[in-house]
Design a protein around this motif. Structure first.
Motif, mmCIF file in Angstrom:
data_model
loop_
_atom_site.group_PDB
_atom_site.id
_atom_site.type_symbol
_atom_site.label_atom_id
_atom_site.label_comp_id
_atom_site.label_asym_id
_atom_site.label_seq_id
_atom_site.Cartn_x
_atom_site.Cartn_y
_atom_site.Cartn_z
ATOM 1 N N ARG A 146 4.567 -2.714 -2.143
ATOM 2 C CA ARG A 146 4.622 -4.173 -2.025
ATOM 3 C C ARG A 146 3.201 -4.718 -2.081
ATOM 4 O O ARG A 146 2.280 -4.121 -1.517
ATOM 5 N N SER A 147 3.032 -5.843 -2.735
ATOM 6 C CA SER A 147 1.707 -6.459 -2.847
ATOM 7 C C SER A 147 1.190 -6.870 -1.475
ATOM 8 O O SER A 147 1.948 -7.346 -0.633
ATOM 9 N N PHE A 148 -0.102 -6.655 -1.292
ATOM 10 C CA PHE A 148 -0.736 -6.980 -0.018
ATOM 11 C C PHE A 148 -2.232 -7.096 -0.244
ATOM 12 O O PHE A 148 -2.808 -6.334 -1.020
ATOM 13 N N GLN A 149 -2.847 -8.057 0.417
ATOM 14 C CA GLN A 149 -4.306 -8.176 0.426
ATOM 15 C C GLN A 149 -4.726 -8.373 1.879
ATOM 16 O O GLN A 149 -4.392 -9.385 2.498
ATOM 17 N N ALA A 150 -5.425 -7.391 2.431
ATOM 18 C CA ALA A 150 -5.881 -7.477 3.816
ATOM 19 C C ALA A 150 -6.804 -8.687 3.992
ATOM 20 O O ALA A 150 -7.569 -9.030 3.080
ATOM 21 N N LYS A 151 -6.716 -9.292 5.131
ATOM 22 C CA LYS A 151 -7.532 -10.482 5.400
ATOM 23 C C LYS A 151 -9.021 -10.176 5.352
ATOM 24 O O LYS A 151 -9.821 -11.028 4.970
ATOM 25 N N PHE A 162 -1.785 -3.374 -3.910
ATOM 26 C CA PHE A 162 -2.018 -3.301 -2.474
ATOM 27 C C PHE A 162 -3.510 -3.093 -2.266
ATOM 28 O O PHE A 162 -4.078 -2.124 -2.771
ATOM 29 N N ASP A 180 -6.183 -2.718 0.747
ATOM 30 C CA ASP A 180 -6.213 -2.448 2.186
ATOM 31 C C ASP A 180 -7.468 -3.012 2.859
ATOM 32 O O ASP A 180 -8.349 -3.587 2.202
ATOM 33 N N TYR A 219 -2.872 0.936 -5.771
ATOM 34 C CA TYR A 219 -3.121 1.011 -4.340
ATOM 35 C C TYR A 219 -4.618 1.211 -4.158
ATOM 36 O O TYR A 219 -5.176 2.220 -4.607
#
Length: 179
Positions: free
Chosen positions: A34-39, A57, A59, A75
């Protein structure tokens, strides 16, 4: 003396006998990514994150440089760096890895704490703690486009793959300008 249950699988089990079998696991992981971009990831405003072919993704504490293009599925692990003007697609980077400036990496696995820059890496598995000098260029197809075979215990073994670059172990150092 006891009841035994049976579970019929829809798909065959995948094996992890040979290093190139990691690509099968990568495919399964990417299918569920799932797509995600850490703050606290730092992504340059000129970077392009393209999710049209799969999730991306990114991290914690990852850094994505200027004019980078990341095309999913990808990733990018914790504390990873993708340097300026690089192109990354279908790649899994483990924690602390670096793809330096002006590098194209395609359908590859880069294990923890490894680094490479200024080159082309395709369909490859880079082991942990590798240092790859500038100018690496990998070939990933046979000229006759037949499946790739590798030498295993003095016997040619069919990998079942039509594309395969390099596979390295732990702590490998590759010099500048290797092709």
């Amino acid at each position: 003396k006891s009841k035994v249950g049976v579970k019929r699988l829809k798909n065959s089990l995948i094996t992890l006998k040979m290093p190139w079998h990691l690509f099968n696991y990568q495919e399964i992981l990417f299918a569920n990514l799932r797509s995600f971009q850490a703050k606290n990831a730092v992504i340059a405003p000129t970077a392009i994150i393209d999710e049209s072919n799969g999730a991306v993704f990114i991290d914690k504490k990852a850094k994505i440089g200027d004019f980078v293009k990341i095309s999913g599925p990808c990733y990018i692990g914790r504390d990873c760096l993708v340097g300026d003007y690089s192109f990354v697609r279908g790649v899994a980077m483990e924690e602390g890895s670096t793809i330096g400036a002006k590098t194209e990496v395609v359908r590859s696995i880069i294990m923890n704490d490894s680094s490479l820059h200024f080159g082309y890496l395709a369909d490859s598995i880079i082991g942990p703690k590798n240092k790859i000098g500038a100018g690496l260029i990998t070939a990933n197809k046979r000229l006759d486009r037949q499946p790739i075979k590798t030498l295993l215990k003095d016997t040619k073994t069919d990998t079942g793959l039509k594309t395969l670059g390099i596979i390295t172990g732990e702590g490998v150092n590759i010099g500048i300008g290797v092709k």
